[in-house]
Design a protein around this motif. Structure first.
Motif, mmCIF file in Angstrom:
data_model
loop_
_atom_site.group_PDB
_atom_site.id
_atom_site.type_symbol
_atom_site.label_atom_id
_atom_site.label_comp_id
_atom_site.label_asym_id
_atom_site.label_seq_id
_atom_site.Cartn_x
_atom_site.Cartn_y
_atom_site.Cartn_z
ATOM 1 N N GLY A 39 -0.660 0.785 -6.466
ATOM 2 C CA GLY A 39 -0.383 0.933 -5.041
ATOM 3 C C GLY A 39 -1.349 1.831 -4.303
ATOM 4 N N GLY A 40 -2.442 2.235 -4.963
ATOM 5 C CA GLY A 40 -3.433 3.097 -4.327
ATOM 6 C C GLY A 40 -4.622 2.312 -3.809
ATOM 7 N N VAL A 41 -5.091 2.672 -2.620
ATOM 8 C CA VAL A 41 -6.245 2.007 -2.009
ATOM 9 C C VAL A 41 -7.222 3.069 -1.516
ATOM 10 C CG1 VAL A 41 -7.043 0.398 -0.246
ATOM 11 C CG2 VAL A 41 -4.790 0.081 -1.262
ATOM 12 N N VAL A 42 -8.505 2.908 -1.875
ATOM 13 C CA VAL A 42 -9.548 3.823 -1.389
ATOM 14 C C VAL A 42 -9.953 3.360 0.006
ATOM 15 C CG1 VAL A 42 -11.844 4.783 -1.765
ATOM 16 C CG2 VAL A 42 -10.344 4.333 -3.728
ATOM 17 N N VAL A 43 -9.562 4.133 1.012
ATOM 18 C CA VAL A 43 -9.774 3.720 2.400
ATOM 19 C C VAL A 43 -10.934 4.459 3.068
ATOM 20 C CG1 VAL A 43 -7.360 3.078 2.651
ATOM 21 C CG2 VAL A 43 -8.088 5.354 3.343
ATOM 22 N N ALA A 44 -11.478 5.474 2.410
ATOM 23 C CA ALA A 44 -12.621 6.207 2.975
ATOM 24 C C ALA A 44 -13.387 6.852 1.834
ATOM 25 C CB ALA A 44 -12.160 7.263 3.972
ATOM 26 N N GLU A 45 -14.663 7.107 2.063
ATOM 27 C CA GLU A 45 -15.500 7.716 1.038
ATOM 28 C C GLU A 45 -16.666 8.443 1.688
ATOM 29 O OE1 GLU A 45 -15.064 4.016 0.632
ATOM 30 O OE2 GLU A 45 -16.315 4.137 2.403
ATOM 31 N N THR A 46 -17.285 9.328 0.910
ATOM 32 C CA THR A 46 -18.416 10.110 1.410
ATOM 33 C C THR A 46 -19.579 9.221 1.791
ATOM 34 O OG1 THR A 46 -17.769 11.784 -0.214
ATOM 35 C CG2 THR A 46 -19.876 12.091 0.878
ATOM 36 N N TYR A 47 -19.878 8.253 0.950
ATOM 37 C CA TYR A 47 -21.157 7.549 0.996
ATOM 38 C C TYR A 47 -21.320 6.672 2.232
ATOM 39 C CZ TYR A 47 -25.316 6.074 -1.634
ATOM 40 O OH TYR A 47 -26.592 5.880 -2.083
ATOM 41 N N SER A 48 -20.240 6.045 2.674
ATOM 42 C CA SER A 48 -20.366 5.071 3.764
ATOM 43 C C SER A 48 -20.742 5.723 5.086
ATOM 44 C CB SER A 48 -19.061 4.290 3.922
ATOM 45 O OG SER A 48 -17.978 5.170 4.175
ATOM 46 N N ALA A 49 -20.503 7.040 5.206
ATOM 47 C CA ALA A 49 -20.782 7.718 6.476
ATOM 48 C C ALA A 49 -22.271 7.886 6.741
ATOM 49 C CB ALA A 49 -20.107 9.086 6.487
ATOM 50 N N VAL A 98 -10.162 11.526 -4.746
ATOM 51 C CA VAL A 98 -10.740 11.386 -6.085
ATOM 52 C C VAL A 98 -12.130 12.000 -6.040
ATOM 53 C CG1 VAL A 98 -11.424 9.795 -7.915
ATOM 54 C CG2 VAL A 98 -9.456 9.246 -6.470
ATOM 55 N N PHE A 99 -12.359 13.034 -6.826
ATOM 56 C CA PHE A 99 -13.659 13.697 -6.860
ATOM 57 C C PHE A 99 -14.408 13.240 -8.109
ATOM 58 C CE2 PHE A 99 -11.259 16.420 -4.066
ATOM 59 C CZ PHE A 99 -12.183 16.761 -3.090
ATOM 60 N N HIS A 100 -15.353 12.344 -7.892
ATOM 61 C CA HIS A 100 -16.196 11.866 -8.988
ATOM 62 C C HIS A 100 -17.301 12.895 -9.214
ATOM 63 C CE1 HIS A 100 -19.031 9.731 -11.365
ATOM 64 N NE2 HIS A 100 -19.781 9.321 -10.362
ATOM 65 N N ILE A 154 -14.345 22.072 -1.837
ATOM 66 C CA ILE A 154 -13.736 21.049 -0.979
ATOM 67 C C ILE A 154 -12.319 20.744 -1.457
ATOM 68 C CG2 ILE A 154 -13.908 18.659 -0.199
ATOM 69 C CD1 ILE A 154 -16.986 18.967 -0.544
ATOM 70 N N ARG A 155 -12.158 20.651 -2.765
ATOM 71 C CA ARG A 155 -10.827 20.389 -3.320
ATOM 72 C C ARG A 155 -9.849 21.514 -2.937
ATOM 73 N NH1 ARG A 155 -12.424 19.504 -8.110
ATOM 74 N NH2 ARG A 155 -12.079 21.576 -9.013
ATOM 75 N N LYS A 156 -10.334 22.756 -2.995
ATOM 76 C CA LYS A 156 -9.504 23.881 -2.613
ATOM 77 C C LYS A 156 -9.120 23.819 -1.133
ATOM 78 C CE LYS A 156 -9.475 28.959 -2.495
ATOM 79 N NZ LYS A 156 -10.286 30.200 -2.745
ATOM 80 N N ALA A 157 -10.093 23.459 -0.280
ATOM 81 C CA ALA A 157 -9.831 23.371 1.158
ATOM 82 C C ALA A 157 -8.791 22.282 1.447
ATOM 83 C CB ALA A 157 -11.133 23.081 1.907
ATOM 84 N N LEU A 158 -8.895 21.161 0.756
ATOM 85 C CA LEU A 158 -7.914 20.079 0.949
ATOM 86 C C LEU A 158 -6.517 20.549 0.559
ATOM 87 C CD1 LEU A 158 -9.814 16.918 -0.376
ATOM 88 C CD2 LEU A 158 -9.206 17.431 1.981
ATOM 89 N N GLU A 216 0.849 -1.193 0.000
ATOM 90 C CA GLU A 216 0.000 0.000 0.000
ATOM 91 C C GLU A 216 0.884 1.243 0.000
ATOM 92 O OE1 GLU A 216 -2.410 2.092 3.462
ATOM 93 O OE2 GLU A 216 -3.445 0.262 2.818
ATOM 94 N N LYS A 217 0.760 2.036 -1.065
ATOM 95 C CA LYS A 217 1.594 3.227 -1.206
ATOM 96 C C LYS A 217 0.815 4.530 -1.053
ATOM 97 C CE LYS A 217 4.773 0.958 -4.450
ATOM 98 N NZ LYS A 217 5.287 0.958 -5.847
ATOM 99 N N VAL A 218 -0.415 4.562 -1.539
ATOM 100 C CA VAL A 218 -1.214 5.791 -1.551
ATOM 101 C C VAL A 218 -2.597 5.487 -0.988
ATOM 102 C CG1 VAL A 218 -2.149 7.653 -2.957
ATOM 103 C CG2 VAL A 218 0.024 6.606 -3.597
ATOM 104 N N ARG A 219 -3.003 6.265 0.007
ATOM 105 C CA ARG A 219 -4.321 6.097 0.621
ATOM 106 C C ARG A 219 -5.253 7.178 0.069
ATOM 107 N NH1 ARG A 219 -4.381 3.023 5.250
ATOM 108 N NH2 ARG A 219 -5.884 4.357 6.343
ATOM 109 N N LEU A 220 -6.386 6.739 -0.492
ATOM 110 C CA LEU A 220 -7.261 7.635 -1.239
ATOM 111 C C LEU A 220 -8.618 7.800 -0.575
ATOM 112 C CD1 LEU A 220 -6.532 6.257 -4.828
ATOM 113 C CD2 LEU A 220 -5.659 8.392 -3.840
ATOM 114 N N PHE A 221 -9.188 8.982 -0.798
ATOM 115 C CA PHE A 221 -10.570 9.283 -0.400
ATOM 116 C C PHE A 221 -11.399 9.420 -1.673
ATOM 117 C CE2 PHE A 221 -14.075 12.157 0.443
ATOM 118 C CZ PHE A 221 -14.582 11.715 1.654
ATOM 119 N N TRP A 222 -12.593 8.811 -1.687
ATOM 120 C CA TRP A 222 -13.490 8.873 -2.839
ATOM 121 C C TRP A 222 -14.691 9.733 -2.467
ATOM 122 C CZ3 TRP A 222 -13.679 6.990 -7.878
ATOM 123 C CH2 TRP A 222 -14.929 7.020 -8.499
ATOM 124 N N ASP A 223 -14.926 10.784 -3.248
ATOM 125 C CA ASP A 223 -16.077 11.653 -2.994
ATOM 126 C C ASP A 223 -17.165 11.368 -4.014
ATOM 127 O OD1 ASP A 223 -17.278 13.942 -1.548
ATOM 128 O OD2 ASP A 223 -17.215 14.876 -3.528
#
Length: 377
Positions: free
Chosen positions: A290-300, A351-353, A368-372, A265-272
């Motif tokens: 090496g990227g893994v999506v470890v968090a996302e908007t929807y699951s919350a 990743v902003f879908h 949100i992208r700007k804030a990040l 695992e090299k890169v930890r990603l957020f999916w929006d």
């Protein structure tokens, strides 16, 4: 579905999900065949637990759209709905269910037998506009069904006050009265308490499962997010608790063993935004690099802890809050949630879908992208 569009599941329990899904739809059809009242309703509200407490069968037409997407049926359904005048810029869930309803609901190629026709239709009057429009279409399509239209206040979570809760409680009592009159069944409030306790336990397990995604490497990724099916359809049942307990145990063991989704695992990603139900294999594409999506908007949005000491108020609060967490959030609140997730889960990139058919979730992505970039870049 093409093999490359399916996600690769690393959890054995996630691979078991297909059986859980099939059994749910078989149960829906058995209920219809045996004369048990079948009610169509939106997800994410307290009516689910009320139905299970009264031994009624809940069905979720909105959730049927991801199933259709997974089986590759949405293009044909979109063609039907667009032919009826529904713009392709509208919500994909809405366009799919309209196309399904006005196509061959039980024809060859329809997975899992399709949906049993409703005896009852519940519209909760909350959520995004397309979700409410779905239920207007249902009423027109099934004129013989009994209709309950809730008057649910739609306010941001932070703006909910006692008078909102009191009104929502009165609506839950009105729903119970409607169901008792329409079905001839009586609410057993002891049974309702048991169902609410099971629902809360499922939420507790879901939160624990999601917490293990903080581990580096993560033992569970967005590729397994389909397990949320039980949070949509089975809240308030032992089925959800038993399944999520097995998922939790497997994820906990993988975390203890340091076993990640991928070896390096090299890169930890957020999916929006909403996952691509028709192409969940996209999540695995990141893993090749090496990227893994470890968090996302929807699951919350699928877990709300309930105060089981007062089941009716707990379900009223759930009905008030659930959709608000998805479709009634200010951009500032969304920024706060995404920033917190990125900090909590040690995110390296997002990743902003941009989903043009879901404006409430897509709106504000540039901010949100700007804030990040400013705060975490």
């Amino acid at each position: 579905m093409d093999a490359e569009r399916k996600s690769t599941k690393r959890l054995s329990t996630a691979r078991d999900l297909a059986g859980v899904v099939a059994e749910y739809y078989l149960e829906c059809h058995r209920a219809k065949a045996e004369g048990k009242p079948v009610g169509w309703m939106p997800p994410m509200n307290g009516a689910i637990e009320i139905f299970y407490a009264m031994d009624l069968q809940p069905v979720f037409p909105e959730n049927w759209s991801p199933v259709c997407a997974a089986f590759g049926l949405t293009p044909a359904h979109f063609e039907i709905s667009e032919g009826m005048g529904y713009s392709r810029d509208l919500c994909g869930y809405l366009r799919n269910i309209v196309g399904y309803l006005y196509g061959d609901m039980h024809g060859q190629g329809v997975p899992l037998g399709g949906l049993p026709e409703p005896d009852l239709i519940l519209s909760f009057g909350g959520g995004c506009i397309p979700a409410m429009k779905i239920f207007q279409v249902l009423e027109e399509r099934f004129p013989g069904a009994r209709i309950f239209r809730a008057d649910g206040p739609q306010v941001a979570v932070e703006d909910i006050r006692d008078h909102h809760v009191a009104y929502a409680v009165s609506e839950m009592h009105r729903l119970i009265g409607f169901l008792e009159e329409a079905t001839g069944r009586t609410m057993d409030y002891g049974r309702l308490r048991e169902v609410v306790e099971l629902s809360d336990r499922a939420c507790e397990l879901w939160d624990e499962i999601m917490s293990y995604r903080r581990f580096v490497p993560t033992p569970i990724s967005a590729s397994e997010i389909g397990i949320m099916f039980v949070m949509v359809t089975r809240q308030g049942t032992p089925i959800a608790v038993d399944f999520l307990t097995r998922v939790r145990d497997e994820v906990k063991q993988r975390a203890a063993d340091g076993q990640g989704v991928i070896a390096d695992e090299k890169v930890r990603l957020f999916w929006d935004n909403i996952p691509l139900w028709y192409n969940m294999g996209l999540f695995n594409s990141f893993e090749k690099m090496g990227g893994v999506v470890v968090a996302e908007t929807y699951s919350a949005a699928w877990s709300l802890r309930l105060d089981t000491s007062d089941p009716i108020e707990a379900l009223a609060r759930k009905s008030l809050m659930s959709y608000s967490l998805v479709s009634c959030l200010s951009i500032e609140r969304r920024k706060e949630m995404v920033l917190k997730s990125c900090r909590d889960f040690s995110i390296d990139g997002a990743v902003f879908h941009q989903n043009k058919s879901c404006a409430p979730i897509t709106l504000g992505q540039a901010d949100i992208r700007k804030a990040l970039a400013e705060e975490l870049g």
